[in-house]
Design a protein around this motif. Sequence first.
Motif, PDB file in Angstrom:
ATOM      1  N   TYR A 191       1.007  -5.470  -5.415  1.00  0.00           N
ATOM      2  CA  TYR A 191       1.501  -4.274  -6.097  1.00  0.00           C
ATOM      3  C   TYR A 191       1.638  -3.172  -5.063  1.00  0.00           C
ATOM      4  CZ  TYR A 191      -0.218  -6.717 -10.257  1.00  0.00           C
ATOM      5  OH  TYR A 191      -0.446  -7.649 -11.240  1.00  0.00           O
ATOM      6  N   ASN A 192       2.703  -2.390  -5.157  1.00  0.00           N
ATOM      7  CA  ASN A 192       2.851  -1.237  -4.278  1.00  0.00           C
ATOM      8  C   ASN A 192       1.793  -0.225  -4.687  1.00  0.00           C
ATOM      9  OD1 ASN A 192       3.587   1.288  -3.166  1.00  0.00           O
ATOM     10  ND2 ASN A 192       5.705   0.607  -2.964  1.00  0.00           N
ATOM     11  N   PHE A 193       0.902   0.083  -3.777  1.00  0.00           N
ATOM     12  CA  PHE A 193      -0.231   0.964  -4.072  1.00  0.00           C
ATOM     13  C   PHE A 193       0.237   2.325  -4.584  1.00  0.00           C
ATOM     14  CE2 PHE A 193      -3.842   3.718  -2.962  1.00  0.00           C
ATOM     15  CZ  PHE A 193      -4.894   2.987  -3.524  1.00  0.00           C
ATOM     16  N   ASN A 194       1.317   2.844  -3.998  1.00  0.00           N
ATOM     17  CA  ASN A 194       1.812   4.166  -4.387  1.00  0.00           C
ATOM     18  C   ASN A 194       2.380   4.195  -5.800  1.00  0.00           C
ATOM     19  OD1 ASN A 194       1.102   5.238  -1.874  1.00  0.00           O
ATOM     20  ND2 ASN A 194       3.052   4.604  -0.996  1.00  0.00           N
ATOM     21  N   ASP A 195       2.746   3.027  -6.348  1.00  0.00           N
ATOM     22  CA  ASP A 195       3.308   2.959  -7.699  1.00  0.00           C
ATOM     23  C   ASP A 195       2.244   2.782  -8.777  1.00  0.00           C
ATOM     24  OD1 ASP A 195       5.799   3.206  -6.550  1.00  0.00           O
ATOM     25  OD2 ASP A 195       6.260   1.049  -6.671  1.00  0.00           O
ATOM     26  N   LEU A 196       0.997   2.609  -8.381  1.00  0.00           N
ATOM     27  CA  LEU A 196      -0.073   2.385  -9.351  1.00  0.00           C
ATOM     28  C   LEU A 196      -0.504   3.690 -10.003  1.00  0.00           C
ATOM     29  CD1 LEU A 196      -2.313  -0.088  -7.321  1.00  0.00           C
ATOM     30  CD2 LEU A 196      -0.574  -0.630  -9.039  1.00  0.00           C
ATOM     31  N   SER A 197      -1.159   3.573 -11.144  1.00  0.00           N
ATOM     32  CA  SER A 197      -1.707   4.747 -11.816  1.00  0.00           C
ATOM     33  C   SER A 197      -2.816   5.346 -10.950  1.00  0.00           C
ATOM     34  CB  SER A 197      -2.276   4.366 -13.186  1.00  0.00           C
ATOM     35  OG  SER A 197      -3.435   3.547 -13.032  1.00  0.00           O
ATOM     36  N   ASP A 198      -3.121   6.601 -11.191  1.00  0.00           N
ATOM     37  CA  ASP A 198      -4.198   7.257 -10.437  1.00  0.00           C
ATOM     38  C   ASP A 198      -5.508   6.487 -10.586  1.00  0.00           C
ATOM     39  OD1 ASP A 198      -2.484   9.250  -9.594  1.00  0.00           O
ATOM     40  OD2 ASP A 198      -3.148  10.712 -11.102  1.00  0.00           O
ATOM     41  N   ARG A 199      -5.797   6.043 -11.788  1.00  0.00           N
ATOM     42  CA  ARG A 199      -7.040   5.300 -12.038  1.00  0.00           C
ATOM     43  C   ARG A 199      -7.052   3.991 -11.254  1.00  0.00           C
ATOM     44  NH1 ARG A 199     -11.273   3.400 -14.478  1.00  0.00           N
ATOM     45  NH2 ARG A 199     -11.457   2.028 -16.235  1.00  0.00           N
ATOM     46  N   ALA A 200      -5.957   3.254 -11.242  1.00  0.00           N
ATOM     47  CA  ALA A 200      -5.896   1.983 -10.500  1.00  0.00           C
ATOM     48  C   ALA A 200      -6.079   2.225  -9.007  1.00  0.00           C
ATOM     49  CB  ALA A 200      -4.576   1.261 -10.770  1.00  0.00           C
ATOM     50  N   ARG A 201      -5.464   3.290  -8.480  1.00  0.00           N
ATOM     51  CA  ARG A 201      -5.633   3.601  -7.048  1.00  0.00           C
ATOM     52  C   ARG A 201      -7.090   3.962  -6.749  1.00  0.00           C
ATOM     53  NH1 ARG A 201      -0.601   6.496  -7.648  1.00  0.00           N
ATOM     54  NH2 ARG A 201      -1.762   8.435  -7.605  1.00  0.00           N
ATOM     55  N   LEU A 202      -7.700   4.768  -7.622  1.00  0.00           N
ATOM     56  CA  LEU A 202      -9.100   5.166  -7.426  1.00  0.00           C
ATOM     57  C   LEU A 202     -10.017   3.944  -7.471  1.00  0.00           C
ATOM     58  CD1 LEU A 202     -11.171   7.459  -7.100  1.00  0.00           C
ATOM     59  CD2 LEU A 202     -11.254   7.590  -9.591  1.00  0.00           C
ATOM     60  N   LEU A 203      -9.799   3.081  -8.448  1.00  0.00           N
ATOM     61  CA  LEU A 203     -10.605   1.859  -8.538  1.00  0.00           C
ATOM     62  C   LEU A 203     -10.397   0.971  -7.312  1.00  0.00           C
ATOM     63  CD1 LEU A 203     -10.041   1.017 -12.313  1.00  0.00           C
ATOM     64  CD2 LEU A 203     -12.224   1.663 -11.253  1.00  0.00           C
ATOM     65  N   GLY A 204      -9.168   0.897  -6.828  1.00  0.00           N
ATOM     66  CA  GLY A 204      -8.877   0.105  -5.632  1.00  0.00           C
ATOM     67  C   GLY A 204      -9.614   0.620  -4.409  1.00  0.00           C
ATOM     68  N   VAL A 205      -9.588   1.934  -4.240  1.00  0.00           N
ATOM     69  CA  VAL A 205     -10.286   2.545  -3.099  1.00  0.00           C
ATOM     70  C   VAL A 205     -11.795   2.320  -3.225  1.00  0.00           C
ATOM     71  CG1 VAL A 205     -10.867   4.761  -2.025  1.00  0.00           C
ATOM     72  CG2 VAL A 205      -8.496   4.243  -2.602  1.00  0.00           C
ATOM     73  N   ASP A 206     -12.329   2.504  -4.434  1.00  0.00           N
ATOM     74  CA  ASP A 206     -13.764   2.290  -4.636  1.00  0.00           C
ATOM     75  C   ASP A 206     -14.153   0.839  -4.391  1.00  0.00           C
ATOM     76  OD1 ASP A 206     -14.099   4.960  -5.221  1.00  0.00           O
ATOM     77  OD2 ASP A 206     -14.244   4.678  -7.392  1.00  0.00           O
ATOM     78  N   PHE A 207     -13.283  -0.090  -4.809  1.00  0.00           N
ATOM     79  CA  PHE A 207     -13.566  -1.500  -4.554  1.00  0.00           C
ATOM     80  C   PHE A 207     -13.620  -1.767  -3.051  1.00  0.00           C
ATOM     81  CE2 PHE A 207     -12.145  -5.695  -3.323  1.00  0.00           C
ATOM     82  CZ  PHE A 207     -13.095  -6.485  -3.946  1.00  0.00           C
ATOM     83  N   VAL A 208     -12.669  -1.236  -2.308  1.00  0.00           N
ATOM     84  CA  VAL A 208     -12.632  -1.464  -0.857  1.00  0.00           C
ATOM     85  C   VAL A 208     -13.902  -0.918  -0.204  1.00  0.00           C
ATOM     86  CG1 VAL A 208     -11.455  -0.817   1.294  1.00  0.00           C
ATOM     87  CG2 VAL A 208     -10.126  -1.612  -0.669  1.00  0.00           C
ATOM     88  N   ARG A 209     -14.320   0.268  -0.588  1.00  0.00           N
ATOM     89  CA  ARG A 209     -15.553   0.841  -0.017  1.00  0.00           C
ATOM     90  C   ARG A 209     -16.760  -0.036  -0.342  1.00  0.00           C
ATOM     91  NH1 ARG A 209     -15.184   7.152  -1.618  1.00  0.00           N
ATOM     92  NH2 ARG A 209     -15.079   7.878   0.525  1.00  0.00           N
ATOM     93  N   THR A 210     -16.839  -0.487  -1.594  1.00  0.00           N
ATOM     94  CA  THR A 210     -17.950  -1.336  -2.018  1.00  0.00           C
ATOM     95  C   THR A 210     -17.934  -2.648  -1.250  1.00  0.00           C
ATOM     96  OG1 THR A 210     -17.910  -0.331  -4.211  1.00  0.00           O
ATOM     97  CG2 THR A 210     -19.008  -2.460  -4.025  1.00  0.00           C
ATOM     98  N   ASP A 211     -16.766  -3.237  -1.105  1.00  0.00           N
ATOM     99  CA  ASP A 211     -16.629  -4.496  -0.391  1.00  0.00           C
ATOM    100  C   ASP A 211     -16.991  -4.339   1.086  1.00  0.00           C
ATOM    101  OD1 ASP A 211     -15.860  -7.321  -0.618  1.00  0.00           O
ATOM    102  OD2 ASP A 211     -14.236  -6.767   0.751  1.00  0.00           O
ATOM    103  N   GLN A 212     -16.615  -3.226   1.691  1.00  0.00           N
ATOM    104  CA  GLN A 212     -16.960  -2.986   3.092  1.00  0.00           C
ATOM    105  C   GLN A 212     -18.474  -2.868   3.265  1.00  0.00           C
ATOM    106  OE1 GLN A 212     -14.549   0.481   3.838  1.00  0.00           O
ATOM    107  NE2 GLN A 212     -12.889  -0.736   4.727  1.00  0.00           N
ATOM    108  N   GLU A 213     -19.129  -2.162   2.344  1.00  0.00           N
ATOM    109  CA  GLU A 213     -20.590  -2.046   2.421  1.00  0.00           C
ATOM    110  C   GLU A 213     -21.230  -3.418   2.239  1.00  0.00           C
ATOM    111  OE1 GLU A 213     -24.444   0.104   0.312  1.00  0.00           O
ATOM    112  OE2 GLU A 213     -22.438   0.745  -0.297  1.00  0.00           O
ATOM    113  N   TRP A 214     -20.714  -4.214   1.293  1.00  0.00           N
ATOM    114  CA  TRP A 214     -21.240  -5.549   1.035  1.00  0.00           C
ATOM    115  C   TRP A 214     -21.120  -6.420   2.288  1.00  0.00           C
ATOM    116  CZ3 TRP A 214     -19.183 -10.506   0.891  1.00  0.00           C
ATOM    117  CH2 TRP A 214     -19.957 -11.483   0.255  1.00  0.00           C
ATOM    118  N   MET A 215     -19.958  -6.373   2.944  1.00  0.00           N
ATOM    119  CA  MET A 215     -19.757  -7.182   4.155  1.00  0.00           C
ATOM    120  C   MET A 215     -20.697  -6.739   5.278  1.00  0.00           C
ATOM    121  SD  MET A 215     -15.681  -8.079   4.313  1.00  0.00           S
ATOM    122  CE  MET A 215     -15.111  -6.400   4.288  1.00  0.00           C
TER     123      MET A 215
END
Length: 170
Positions: free
Chosen positions: A27-51
């Motif tokens: 999905y084009n990140f810029n075309d996502l809803s604000d909530r989907a983008r926020l959740l995506g960013v939070d997931f990436v941060r969480t995943d980076q900490e997990w790794m």
Amino acid sequence: MPKTTTTDTDTAADQAPPVLTLDGTAYNFNDLSDRARLLGVDFVRTDQEWMALQHRYRQFVAMEATVVNHLKEEVEKAELEPVWTSGEPAESDKPLLTIDSKSYDATQIPDSVRVYVEDLVRNNQERNQLEFRLRQLDAARGAYLGAIREELESSGAKPMDPQPETSNEE
């Protein structure tokens, strides 16, 4: 974390849009809803900490094996006599140090052995804390993925067409 910068020679055509790929669909990140983008960013941060914590956890496991080996060597050097071996009940109210099914009176161990025991205790406590945090992060990753899926569906996000080519590089 590296920062992305642009120069005067960069043009929109030269830059690929940011992409969120979920379940093999981009999905084009810029075309996502604000909530989907926020959740995506939070997931990436969480995943980076997990790794990062996974890496640290592996270091603790390796360090523990090294300390155990040194502890065994120190016990052999100190020529400690076992209080009892496996299969025999412990008849002592004294604290015991058990290594390879042999128990030693912990009140009689030399300082050189005590240092390794203290290291193992500290290492075990930190490892337990890491395991707990890893379980928390793993649960959070699952929750974020579920929430992202729900948001993509409820917001009517459209997959990229055509889908970007994936590379097999790791």
